[in-house]
Write an enzyme that holds these catalytic residues in place. Structure first.
Site, PDB file in Angstrom:
ATOM      1  N   ASP A 183       0.843  -1.197   0.000  1.00 15.63           N
ATOM      2  CA  ASP A 183       0.000   0.000   0.000  1.00 15.63           C
ATOM      3  C   ASP A 183       0.875   1.242   0.000  1.00 15.63           C
ATOM      4  O   ASP A 183       1.628   1.492   0.943  1.00 15.63           O
ATOM      5  CB  ASP A 183      -0.923   0.018   1.221  1.00 15.63           C
ATOM      6  CG  ASP A 183      -2.073  -0.971   1.095  1.00 15.63           C
ATOM      7  OD1 ASP A 183      -2.229  -1.553   0.011  1.00 15.63           O
ATOM      8  OD2 ASP A 183      -2.807  -1.151   2.078  1.00 15.63           O
ATOM      9  N   GLU A 267      -9.685  -9.060  -0.776  1.00 13.33           N
ATOM     10  CA  GLU A 267      -9.647 -10.517  -0.725  1.00 13.33           C
ATOM     11  C   GLU A 267     -10.735 -11.077   0.197  1.00 13.33           C
ATOM     12  O   GLU A 267     -11.100 -10.444   1.188  1.00 13.33           O
ATOM     13  CB  GLU A 267      -8.271 -10.982  -0.233  1.00 13.33           C
ATOM     14  CG  GLU A 267      -7.151 -10.567  -1.174  1.00 13.33           C
ATOM     15  CD  GLU A 267      -5.763 -10.723  -0.578  1.00 13.33           C
ATOM     16  OE1 GLU A 267      -4.802 -10.859  -1.353  1.00 13.33           O
ATOM     17  OE2 GLU A 267      -5.644 -10.698   0.667  1.00 13.33           O
ATOM     18  N   THR A 426      -3.398 -15.626  -5.464  1.00 12.77           N
ATOM     19  CA  THR A 426      -2.111 -14.915  -5.458  1.00 12.77           C
ATOM     20  C   THR A 426      -0.948 -15.884  -5.239  1.00 12.77           C
ATOM     21  O   THR A 426      -1.133 -17.088  -5.164  1.00 12.77           O
ATOM     22  CB  THR A 426      -2.093 -13.843  -4.362  1.00 12.77           C
ATOM     23  OG1 THR A 426      -2.266 -14.475  -3.084  1.00 12.77           O
ATOM     24  CG2 THR A 426      -3.211 -12.842  -4.560  1.00 12.77           C
ATOM     25  N   GLU A 464      -2.327 -14.002  -9.704  1.00 11.17           N
ATOM     26  CA  GLU A 464      -1.576 -12.763  -9.521  1.00 11.17           C
ATOM     27  C   GLU A 464      -0.260 -13.107  -8.836  1.00 11.17           C
ATOM     28  O   GLU A 464      -0.131 -14.158  -8.208  1.00 11.17           O
ATOM     29  CB  GLU A 464      -2.337 -11.770  -8.625  1.00 11.17           C
ATOM     30  CG  GLU A 464      -3.640 -11.258  -9.180  1.00 11.17           C
ATOM     31  CD  GLU A 464      -4.328 -10.282  -8.214  1.00 11.17           C
ATOM     32  OE1 GLU A 464      -3.725  -9.974  -7.151  1.00 11.17           O
ATOM     33  OE2 GLU A 464      -5.441  -9.857  -8.520  1.00 11.17           O
ATOM     34  N   LEU A 467       3.847 -10.324  -4.523  1.00  9.98           N
ATOM     35  CA  LEU A 467       4.803  -9.254  -4.260  1.00  9.98           C
ATOM     36  C   LEU A 467       5.352  -8.723  -5.574  1.00  9.98           C
ATOM     37  O   LEU A 467       5.352  -9.426  -6.589  1.00  9.98           O
ATOM     38  CB  LEU A 467       5.954  -9.767  -3.378  1.00  9.98           C
ATOM     39  CG  LEU A 467       5.561 -10.369  -2.026  1.00  9.98           C
ATOM     40  CD1 LEU A 467       6.790 -10.961  -1.341  1.00  9.98           C
ATOM     41  CD2 LEU A 467       4.898  -9.329  -1.138  1.00  9.98           C
TER      42      LEU A 467
END
Length: 559
Positions: A183, A267, A426, A464, A467
């Site tokens: 973020d 999520e 992810t 995805e 990181l």
């Protein structure tokens, strides 16, 4: 201000008819086939020869709907196939999307860095990317008050995406931005929602020590009128309905996918490992988030129904704290409370509440977007630490009842299949051997388990990276995983200046092509004396430099 230059002797818009209204706007200056014209801002100095900006139409006035090519025709021209459920598979291989910066639309509702974004979109199109993903922030769109929606910045972004010949994954982001991994900005929930939180703190998730988490509304009050007379589910439904009405001309063609946010970071999970203020640190087990009054009331009712009223007095007393390891707790250790009758009761209730929440939100999304042609998807977190232990502690606190003896992803996959949603997972870039041994990580086994669960439920799997990674090893791992898992699409995190740095950009473009052809395409040459390469660079307009390499320039793929 960071700007971008692109240089190409080969038009990367060649699949589109040059006369198409998607590209040619009445009154726009004619431009080379690799560019779209954009009027210069008032009082702007003439551009230097070094700063050849891609004129991607970022500041152009929106064209009337009648002047745009039909949605179906646009999709056929730009993508050699329709949008919707195929995720662009008509082009072969696995389509790659790229996440836009979190603050692409800022807290005040403004579209940030329009010229840089427009140039970046054109570069991504030239690299073979299918489209981009953007967070459609609840805290931005409905900031002025309940039912007052401001879509203008997103409308301009959709037009920019269309002009670039790309597609869009729009995330209904009902969570706060800030306080988690990656973020880079702070976008809270709408001010009027924060006011409700102040007057009734129990509408947010709460841990055992009473710490409140304002990232997302507690699922315990999903069906209660706690938001100015509306339930959270009603608020989410009204928001999505307004989005559908505003973007009806683009849904199913330019807007190919709606990813429905259902928790922190978008999520489907509890906020069990918040990084804000150092609350949690990897590879901590996290904490259960079931101590607001609504969650407690639900637990009490479940305990009474099970004939064990004493089990409803709160969550496990021996579950430890955020930063602890499993063996340091009575609940998560090898033969801990998690494997007892009480543990099974609690974990069934805790994970069941999360599943019910996901089903409620997706049912609302299905009702709103059904028939539009846009794909629905939901994101599940890749919590790979402590996967190698019996209890899988970090997954349990997040709401995934997955242990050595129980498959926690099968019911999630079945719920998504029921609603016709893609399972977006992810940590696709991670290898077991790269993880710290003391954390008992196994991202590769986790991905295999989720793949199997998706296959058994008949739900599509997308992926995805968890990181930011720019190295060949990470890209190769994604290609290998995509080939083995049969991914419907992959979304790369994330578009920023670092991505366009020379070696990073070269690796990324090679990765996109490998995803398109199954990983058999050779690596890109380091130079192209024929000048058929697309050049992308970030330049500082306030400084003169002789070599683009000194500006962090990137070299991309031969078209």
């Amino acid at each position: 201000m960071a700007l971008m230059t692109l240089r190409s002797t080969t038009s990367f818009l060649s699949p589109v008819d040059p006369s198409s209204k998607l590209l040619h706007k009445p009154g726009a200056d004619d431009a080379p086939p690799s560019c779209a014209a954009v009027p210069a801002p008032p009082h702007a100095a003439a551009p230097s020869r070094r700063l050849r900006l891609v004129r991607a139409g970022a500041a152009a006035a929106p064209a009337p709907a009648a002047d745009r090519a039909p949605a179906g025709a646009a999709a056929e021209l730009l993508h050699a196939g329709g949008a919707g459920q195929d995720h662009g598979r008509a082009r072969g291989g696995v389509p790659v999307y790229v996440m836009l910066p979190l603050d692409t639309v800022g807290p005040g509702g403004q579209l940030s860095r329009q010229r840089a974004v427009a140039a970046s979109l054109m570069a991504l199109r030239g690299a073979g990317v299918e489209g981009v993903m953007v967070d459609v922030w609840w805290g931005v769109v409905e900031r002025e008050g309940p039912g007052r929606y401001d879509w203008e910045a997103y409308a301009e972004l959709v037009r920019m995406v269309e002009r670039a010949g790309l597609r869009l994954q729009a995330v209904m982001s009902f969570h706060q931005c800030g306080g988690n991994v990656g973020d880079t900005c702070n976008i809270p929930l709408p001010p009027w929602v924060l006011e409700e939180m102040s007057s009734n703190p129990d509408i947010v998730y709460t841990d055992r020590s009473g710490r409140r988490n304002p990232e997302y509304i507690s699922l315990g009050c999903d069906t209660l009128p706690v938001l100015k007379g509306r339930t959270p589910i009603q608020v989410y439904t009204d928001y999505m309905r307004s989005f559908r009405e505003r973007f009806s001309d683009y849904l199913g063609n330019v807007i190919a996918e709606i990813q429905v946010g259902m928790g922190p970071c978008g999520e489907l999970r509890y906020p069990s490992y918040p990084e804000a203020n150092g609350t949690w640190r990897f590879p901590g087990i996290g904490e259960f988030q079931c101590y607001d009054k609504y969650m407690r009331a639900s637990l009490e009712a479940a305990a009474v129904a099970a004939g064990r009223e004493d089990w409803g007095r709160g969550g496990p007393h021996d579950a430890g704290e955020y930063k602890q390891m499993p063996e340091e707790t009575g609940f998560f250790r090898h033969d801990g409370t998690w494997s007892t009758e009480y543990g099974r009761f609690f974990l069934e209730w805790y994970s069941g509440m999360l599943l019910e929440h996901g089903d409620r939100v997706l049912a609302a999304a299905e009702a709103v977007f059904g028939g539009t042609g846009a794909t629905l998807s939901a994101k599940v977190a890749g919590i790979h630490w402590h996967y190698g232990t019996r209890s899988h502690a970090a997954e349990l606190t997040a709401g995934y009842y997955n242990t050595r003896h129980r498959n926690g992803y099968a019911p999630i996959a079945r719920m998504l299949a029921k609603r016709g949603a893609v399972l977006n997972f992810t940590c696709m870039e991670m290898k077991d051997e790269q993880q710290p041994q003391h954390a008992n990580c196994s991202p590769e086994q986790l991905v295999r388990q989720v793949k199997a669960a998706a296959g058994a439920a008949g739900v599509e799997l997308a992926g995805e990276n968890a990181l930011e990674r720019y190295d060949e090893a990470a890209f190769s791992q994604v290609v290998s995983t995509a080939r083995g898992a049969g991914l419907a699409a992959f979304t790369y995190l994330r578009m920023n200046k670092t991505l366009f740095d020379g070696d990073n950009w070269r690796q990324f473009v090679s990765f996109v092509r490998s995803m398109a052809d199954g990983g058999t395409r050779p690596a890109l040459p380091r130079c192209d004396t024929g000048h058929s390469d697309l050049y992308v660079g970030f330049l500082d307009a306030s400084k003169e430099r002789k070599a683009p390499e000194a500006e962090g320039a990137a070299t991309a793929v031969a078209l």
